[in-house]
Design an enzyme around this catalytic site. Structure first.
Site, mmCIF file in Angstrom:
data_model
loop_
_atom_site.group_PDB
_atom_site.id
_atom_site.type_symbol
_atom_site.label_atom_id
_atom_site.label_comp_id
_atom_site.label_asym_id
_atom_site.label_seq_id
_atom_site.Cartn_x
_atom_site.Cartn_y
_atom_site.Cartn_z
ATOM 1 N N ASP A 106 54.548 35.125 68.367
ATOM 2 C CA ASP A 106 53.681 36.306 68.377
ATOM 3 C C ASP A 106 52.330 36.063 69.040
ATOM 4 O O ASP A 106 51.347 36.715 68.708
ATOM 5 C CB ASP A 106 53.458 36.767 66.934
ATOM 6 N N GLU A 128 62.265 33.280 67.257
ATOM 7 C CA GLU A 128 61.567 33.673 66.036
ATOM 8 C C GLU A 128 61.329 35.185 66.027
ATOM 9 O O GLU A 128 60.248 35.681 65.738
ATOM 10 C CB GLU A 128 60.249 32.909 65.881
ATOM 11 N N GLU A 142 48.664 39.269 65.982
ATOM 12 C CA GLU A 142 50.026 38.741 66.046
ATOM 13 C C GLU A 142 51.091 39.784 65.721
ATOM 14 O O GLU A 142 52.164 39.807 66.350
ATOM 15 C CB GLU A 142 50.160 37.536 65.107
ATOM 16 N N HIS A 216 42.272 29.023 58.771
ATOM 17 C CA HIS A 216 41.658 29.358 60.057
ATOM 18 C C HIS A 216 41.815 30.822 60.430
ATOM 19 O O HIS A 216 41.172 31.282 61.366
ATOM 20 C CB HIS A 216 42.302 28.528 61.173
ATOM 21 N N ARG A 218 41.839 34.670 61.326
ATOM 22 C CA ARG A 218 40.725 35.577 61.613
ATOM 23 C C ARG A 218 40.401 36.454 60.406
ATOM 24 O O ARG A 218 39.226 36.683 60.075
ATOM 25 C CB ARG A 218 41.075 36.448 62.825
ATOM 26 N N HIS A 249 39.570 23.200 61.779
ATOM 27 C CA HIS A 249 39.976 23.968 62.954
ATOM 28 C C HIS A 249 38.865 23.893 64.008
ATOM 29 O O HIS A 249 37.676 23.804 63.667
ATOM 30 C CB HIS A 249 40.228 25.426 62.557
#
Length: 389
Positions: A106, A128, A142, A216, A218, A249
């Site tokens: 994604d 996937e 995503e 990490h 968003r 990260h």
């Protein structure tokens, strides 16, 4: 009837698009299987979406891209990167003329690859396929990307029955859906974890119970991530022998927050991003994983470790459904409660680590390759492996 020798058919070429570390790791087993095929060839195209992490990722899996685009820029937005990526991939497809394009998951690279291929009338395979959170904002962008790829794809390589059913509900024809398992299981099984740690700081982590923590996403940045840090601090205070490994990260907002909140906390080891072999070694040594990562939701049950998912919803509900993980969000009280239950109750722990892996048997890449061979080679009479879950 015309005389002369029959025309020699060109071997079909599959362009494999990757741009991030997870894509490289998950597509490496597929690339190996395609390169071992006598029926198709493979061209690996690296978009450079996450340039700083890609070089190391390719080293970790022992692969070298055939084409490197290096499209990353500082502070890039998804829309700007996708625009550059579509243009660059269109040029690649025009010059190399692949018979199929394979994208994974994604990412912006996957979305751009699927769009550029579609506009060149090149069939797309989606590795996937079928994962859904049913919320465009979590995870963003995503969920949007995977929906776009789903519209473009001719071959939908669904990792689980849940993802297959999502595609069927969206109207994807059954004959275009192939339940293969998740290639992350292949990657985990193929990685050599017998070597010493590359990051020698990991050797200095004292013996005892170990928690691997990563965050990490968003949607978690800001106060939610601060809550995760507070939960970690409370956990090490409550469990005297617990060590925490927290790879930072690269995002300065993420690493800065954890350095501020946990930098002087005893038994919390803040490290630079780990190589994939080191990450898997830490996973094997861990007692518990706390993460908002999609990949770790698949890797944790693949090595038999319980995971607390630091998100409000997940597009991988299988890990929760089988009992290998618990969705806790970022509420410190809930994180600590569930973590202590796993760490302090042997029955809870044993139940979570003995469930079957919902993501397959480690043969997804072989299945994907056989399906592509069968589809692209008109004269091939190859059996297509089936996945039973």
């Amino acid at each position: 009837m015309r005389g002369g020798a029959p025309a020699v058919r060109a071997t079909p070429n599959v362009a494999v698009i990757v741009g991030t570390r997870p894509e490289v790791i998950k597509m490496a087993p597929v690339v190996r299987a395609l390169r071992a095929s006598t029926s198709v060839t493979c061209t690996v195209v690296s978009t450079g979406q996450h340039r700083d992490l890609l070089v190391r990722a390719f080293e970790d899996v022992g692969l070298v891209p055939d084409i490197e685009l290096s499209l990353m820029t500082e502070n890039q937005s998804p829309s700007a990167f996708v625009a550059r990526c579509i243009t660059a991939l269109d040029d690649v497809f025009a010059q190399n003329k692949p018979q199929a394009v394979l994208v994974q998951g994604d990412t912006s690279s996957a979305c751009a690859g699927a769009m550029a291929a579609t506009w060149r009338s090149i069939p797309v395979g989606h590795v996937e396929a079928g994962l859904r959170s049913f919320n465009f904002q979590e995870p963003f962008p995503e969920e949007f990307h995977r929906r776009v790829v789903g519209v473009a794809a001719q071959w939908h390589f669904a990792p689980t029955p849940e993802s297959r059913d999502n595609l069927l509900r969206e109207g994807v024809p059954m004959h275009r859906i192939f339940m293969t398992g998740n290639t992350i299981v292949d990657a985990v099984k193929q990685m050599d974890v017998s070597r010493p740690f590359e990051n020698r700081l990991l050797d200095a982590v004292p013996e005892g119970r170990l928690a691997l923590v990563t965050a990490h996403r968003r949607e978690n940045q800001g106060e939610s991530m601060r809550d995760i840090a507070r939960a970690v601090k409370r956990l090490v205070a409550a469990v005297a022998d617990l060590q925490v490994v927290l790879p930072l990260h690269p995002n300065p907002n993420v690493r800065g927050l954890f350095q501020q909140e946990l930098g002087d906390t005893p038994r919390v080891h803040l490290l630079e991003p780990l190589s994939y072999p080191d990450l898997l070694k830490v996973l094997h040594k861990s007692t518990i994983i706390l993460s908002d990562s999609g990949g770790l939701q698949e890797e944790a049950p693949s090595v038999g470790r319980p995971i607390l998912i630091l998100r409000e919803r997940t597009e991988r509900p299988e890990v929760v459904q089988v009992g290998a993980g618990i969705l806790v969000g970022t509420d410190p009280d809930l994180i600590v409660k569930e973590a202590l239950s796993i760490l302090c109750d042997p029955v809870v722990y044993e139940r979570m680590v003995t469930v079957p892996n919902p993501f397959g048997d480690g043969k997804a890449s072989a299945r994907i390759t056989e399906i592509l061979e069968s589809s692209l080679c008109e004269e091939a009479d190859l059996p297509v492996m089936s996945m039973v879950l």
